[in-house]
Every structure is written in C-alpha cells, then in structure tokens.
Motif scaffolding. Sequence first.
Motif, short mmCIF file in Angstrom:
data_model
loop_
_atom_site.label_atom_id
_atom_site.label_comp_id
_atom_site.label_asym_id
_atom_site.label_seq_id
_atom_site.Cartn_x
_atom_site.Cartn_y
_atom_site.Cartn_z
N ASP A 33 0.82 -1.21 0.00
CA ASP A 33 0.00 0.00 0.00
C ASP A 33 0.86 1.26 0.00
O ASP A 33 1.94 1.29 0.58
CB ASP A 33 -0.89 0.04 1.24
N MET A 34 0.35 2.30 -0.63
CA MET A 34 0.86 3.66 -0.49
C MET A 34 -0.33 4.56 -0.19
O MET A 34 -1.47 4.22 -0.54
CB MET A 34 1.58 4.14 -1.75
N TYR A 37 -1.98 10.54 4.75
CA TYR A 37 -2.66 10.91 5.97
C TYR A 37 -2.49 12.41 6.14
O TYR A 37 -1.64 13.02 5.50
CB TYR A 37 -2.06 10.19 7.17
N THR A 50 -5.75 5.75 0.43
CA THR A 50 -4.72 4.74 0.19
C THR A 50 -4.97 4.07 -1.14
O THR A 50 -6.11 4.09 -1.65
CB THR A 50 -4.70 3.67 1.29
N SER A 52 -3.69 0.34 -3.12
CA SER A 52 -2.95 -0.91 -2.93
C SER A 52 -2.06 -1.21 -4.13
O SER A 52 -2.10 -0.53 -5.16
CB SER A 52 -3.94 -2.05 -2.72
N TYR A 96 2.80 7.77 3.10
CA TYR A 96 3.36 6.56 3.68
C TYR A 96 3.39 5.45 2.63
O TYR A 96 2.67 5.49 1.63
CB TYR A 96 2.57 6.12 4.91
N ALA A 97 4.24 4.47 2.90
CA ALA A 97 4.31 3.31 2.03
C ALA A 97 4.67 2.08 2.86
O ALA A 97 5.52 2.17 3.75
CB ALA A 97 5.36 3.52 0.94
N ALA A 98 4.04 0.98 2.55
CA ALA A 98 4.38 -0.30 3.16
C ALA A 98 5.39 -0.97 2.25
O ALA A 98 5.06 -1.40 1.14
CB ALA A 98 3.14 -1.16 3.33
N ASP A 109 6.19 0.04 7.50
CA ASP A 109 5.63 1.33 7.08
C ASP A 109 6.71 2.41 7.16
O ASP A 109 7.38 2.56 8.17
CB ASP A 109 4.45 1.73 7.97
N TYR A 110 6.84 3.15 6.07
CA TYR A 110 7.74 4.30 6.03
C TYR A 110 6.92 5.55 5.80
O TYR A 110 5.88 5.51 5.12
CB TYR A 110 8.77 4.13 4.90
N TRP A 111 7.40 6.67 6.36
CA TRP A 111 6.68 7.93 6.29
C TRP A 111 7.54 9.03 5.69
O TRP A 111 8.76 9.07 5.91
CB TRP A 111 6.23 8.37 7.69
#
Length: 121
Positions: A33-34, A37, A50, A52, A96-98, A109-111
């Motif tokens: 996901d990306m 927020y 989001t 996917s 964010y990205a998983a 998760d990265y922000w």
Amino acid sequence: QVQLVESGGGLVQAGGSLRLSCAASGSIRSIDDMGWYRQAPGKQRDLVATISSGASANTADSTKGRFTISRDYAKNTVYLQMNSLQPEDTAVYYCYAAVLALGTPYFLDYWGQGTQVTVSA
C-alpha cells in the motif's frame, strides 16, 4: 534504507486545487500500500486515501468526490489530486508506504517528512 520525499504542498484559496506527489526510493524490493494521511493542529493524524499494489483505492468520506489518489508503479510514486479545497483541509499531509526492503523479511511502514497544505477562506 528507504526514503519518501513529498512535494506539492502550499497555500491556495478555497475552491482551488493542489497536487501532492510522493516518491519512494532506496533499497526497495516491493511496495504494497501507499497513501496519504493528514494532521491538523491539535488533532490526530487521519487517513486521507490509500491505494494498494493492485490499484484498489480507499478514500476518506470527508474527501470523496474531491480528492483522487493515483500511483505510478514504475516510479514508486503516489499522487493526491485535491480539488475544491476548503479551509478544513488545512493540515500537514504525510505520505506513507508499506515497503519490503532489501535484507528484511517483512513489510514495514515508512513515512515522509510531511508537506503543509493551507487553504484560505
């Protein structure tokens, strides 16, 4: 290491539009996901939208019909097109990205650092 770099925030009048971009780079094997927020002053961070890895999009009720999320899978980039902006959309927007990074066995998760969006009345 994985980095997310956002761009596109700024000041706009009510009714205007902005387009946010977020590019992921670094030691990336795969991204699930990306999304985006946002956090207004004194409030919690809330989901905006989001998308996917299979292009399934989820958008918060407060922004449906006005905000559109899209993704360029080749560039590891996610976009947020924001139309009909209102003062209540004023917030710091976080990407964010998983990510499954090289050398790690699971997604994390990265922000991004956040980009300010200010909508004047």
